[in-house]
Design a protein around this motif. Structure first.
Motif, short mmCIF file in Angstrom:
data_model
loop_
_atom_site.label_atom_id
_atom_site.label_comp_id
_atom_site.label_asym_id
_atom_site.label_seq_id
_atom_site.Cartn_x
_atom_site.Cartn_y
_atom_site.Cartn_z
N UNK A 58 0.83 -1.20 0.00
CA UNK A 58 0.00 0.00 0.00
C UNK A 58 0.87 1.26 0.00
N UNK A 59 1.93 1.25 0.79
CA UNK A 59 2.84 2.40 0.82
C UNK A 59 3.47 2.65 -0.54
N UNK A 60 3.91 1.58 -1.19
CA UNK A 60 4.51 1.70 -2.53
C UNK A 60 3.49 2.22 -3.53
N UNK A 61 2.28 1.66 -3.50
CA UNK A 61 1.25 2.06 -4.46
C UNK A 61 0.84 3.51 -4.25
N UNK A 62 0.73 3.92 -3.00
CA UNK A 62 0.36 5.31 -2.71
C UNK A 62 1.40 6.29 -3.25
N UNK A 63 2.65 5.90 -3.20
CA UNK A 63 3.70 6.75 -3.71
C UNK A 63 3.50 7.03 -5.20
N UNK A 64 2.99 6.03 -5.92
CA UNK A 64 2.79 6.17 -7.36
C UNK A 64 1.43 6.76 -7.74
N UNK A 65 0.45 6.69 -6.82
CA UNK A 65 -0.91 7.09 -7.18
C UNK A 65 -1.43 8.29 -6.39
N UNK A 66 -0.84 8.56 -5.24
CA UNK A 66 -1.40 9.57 -4.35
C UNK A 66 -2.50 8.99 -3.49
N UNK A 67 -2.95 9.76 -2.50
CA UNK A 67 -4.02 9.29 -1.64
C UNK A 67 -5.30 9.05 -2.44
N UNK A 68 -6.00 7.99 -2.10
CA UNK A 68 -7.24 7.66 -2.79
C UNK A 68 -7.06 6.85 -4.04
N UNK A 69 -5.80 6.57 -4.39
CA UNK A 69 -5.55 5.85 -5.64
C UNK A 69 -5.34 4.36 -5.48
N UNK A 70 -5.57 3.84 -4.28
CA UNK A 70 -5.33 2.42 -4.03
C UNK A 70 -6.61 1.75 -3.54
N UNK A 71 -6.90 0.59 -4.11
CA UNK A 71 -8.01 -0.25 -3.69
C UNK A 71 -7.45 -1.65 -3.44
N UNK A 72 -7.82 -2.25 -2.31
CA UNK A 72 -7.38 -3.60 -1.99
C UNK A 72 -8.57 -4.55 -2.07
N UNK A 73 -8.40 -5.64 -2.82
CA UNK A 73 -9.43 -6.68 -2.93
C UNK A 73 -8.94 -7.89 -2.16
N UNK A 74 -9.71 -8.33 -1.20
CA UNK A 74 -9.31 -9.43 -0.34
C UNK A 74 -9.40 -10.78 -1.02
N UNK A 75 -8.81 -11.81 -0.40
CA UNK A 75 -8.78 -13.15 -0.99
C UNK A 75 -10.13 -13.84 -0.90
N UNK A 76 -10.50 -14.62 -1.94
CA UNK A 76 -11.74 -15.39 -1.90
C UNK A 76 -11.54 -16.73 -1.22
N UNK A 86 -16.65 0.50 -8.95
CA UNK A 86 -17.27 1.56 -9.75
C UNK A 86 -17.36 2.86 -8.96
N UNK A 87 -17.66 2.77 -7.66
CA UNK A 87 -17.68 3.98 -6.83
C UNK A 87 -16.29 4.61 -6.77
N UNK A 88 -15.28 3.77 -6.71
CA UNK A 88 -13.89 4.24 -6.63
C UNK A 88 -13.45 4.92 -7.92
N UNK A 89 -13.72 4.31 -9.08
CA UNK A 89 -13.27 4.92 -10.33
C UNK A 89 -14.08 6.16 -10.68
N UNK A 90 -15.31 6.25 -10.16
CA UNK A 90 -16.12 7.44 -10.47
C UNK A 90 -15.73 8.64 -9.63
N UNK A 91 -14.95 8.39 -8.57
CA UNK A 91 -14.52 9.47 -7.69
C UNK A 91 -13.32 10.18 -8.32
#
Length: 214
Positions: free
Chosen positions: A110-128, A199-204
């Motif tokens: 998450x820290x690495x991804x935030x560095x590349x995307x900024x706040x709000x740019x990361x979504x985590x999908x849990x394991x099924x 969809x809520x995330x990408x629309x923001x």
């Protein structure tokens, strides 16, 4: 002058579920949620970076190298992280990753991804859920740990374990497959779980912190 079109780029980084292993339609859940976003008026440049067998630690290790050339400044750069099932696999030497190591890897990712995307740019999908009940007990615990970690980090988390462990279609397709991967109907069911949050995330498109990495 009209505003330039939105350049929405999303890296989906994770394991075989991200890659859509087992789906004869070759869509997996990623292809389906990307199609849903396009239908909702949010076209995405999607990068599928799923590696079969990867643990959370392996995803975290390769993450920056994956994101750097794809999420460049001046774009709406985002990342979806989805892993965890491989962490809980039992081997002759024990479980592949202790839950504490998995959580540390998620924090690192998450820290690495935030560095590349900024706040709000990361979504985590849990394991099924999978076809082995002992592993499912470990997955239930890991899902809860991942959820708490994302809450602490202020990152959106889509829990998929509870929705799949009792889902008739998912369980049937996993059972007739390799005990892990479903076919097209199973991935469609998983996509239906992920899609509302995605969809809520990408629309923001509100104010987001700029990426810190060049």
């Amino acid at each position: 002058m009209p505003a330039p079109p939105r350049d929405l780029r999303i890296c989906f980084v994770g394991d075989s579920y991200v890659a859509g292993v087992g789906d004869p339609s070759a869509l997996g859940w990623v292809g389906r949620v990307v199609a849903a976003a396009d239908a909702a008026g949010h076209p995405v440049t999607a990068y599928n970076l799923g590696v079969r067998g990867d643990t959370s630690a392996q995803v975290a290790d390769r993450l920056d190298a994956e994101l750097r050339p794809r999420l460049v400044r001046g774009t709406d750069a985002r990342a979806v992280l989805a892993c965890g099932v491989n962490d809980t696999v039992a081997t002759a030497d024990g479980i592949r990753l202790p839950a504490t190591v998995s959580v540390d890897a998620l924090r690192r990712a998450v820290t690495t991804a935030r560095c590349r995307t900024g706040d709000g740019g990361v979504l985590v999908v849990g394991p099924p859920a999978v076809g082995d009940e002992a592993q499912n007990r470990r997955l239930r615990d890991l899902d809860a740990r991942f959820s708490r970690t994302c809450d602490e980090l202020g990152v959106a988390y889509v829990a998929t374990f509870a929705a799949t462990v009792g889902h008739d279609v998912w369980r049937h397709e996993v059972a007739i497959g390799d005990s892990y991967h479903p076919g097209a109907l199973g991935y469609a069911a998983l996509a239906a779980v992920v899609a509302p949050s995605f969809l809520a995330w990408v629309s923001s498109t509100g104010d987001r912190a700029a990426p810190a990495c060049g």
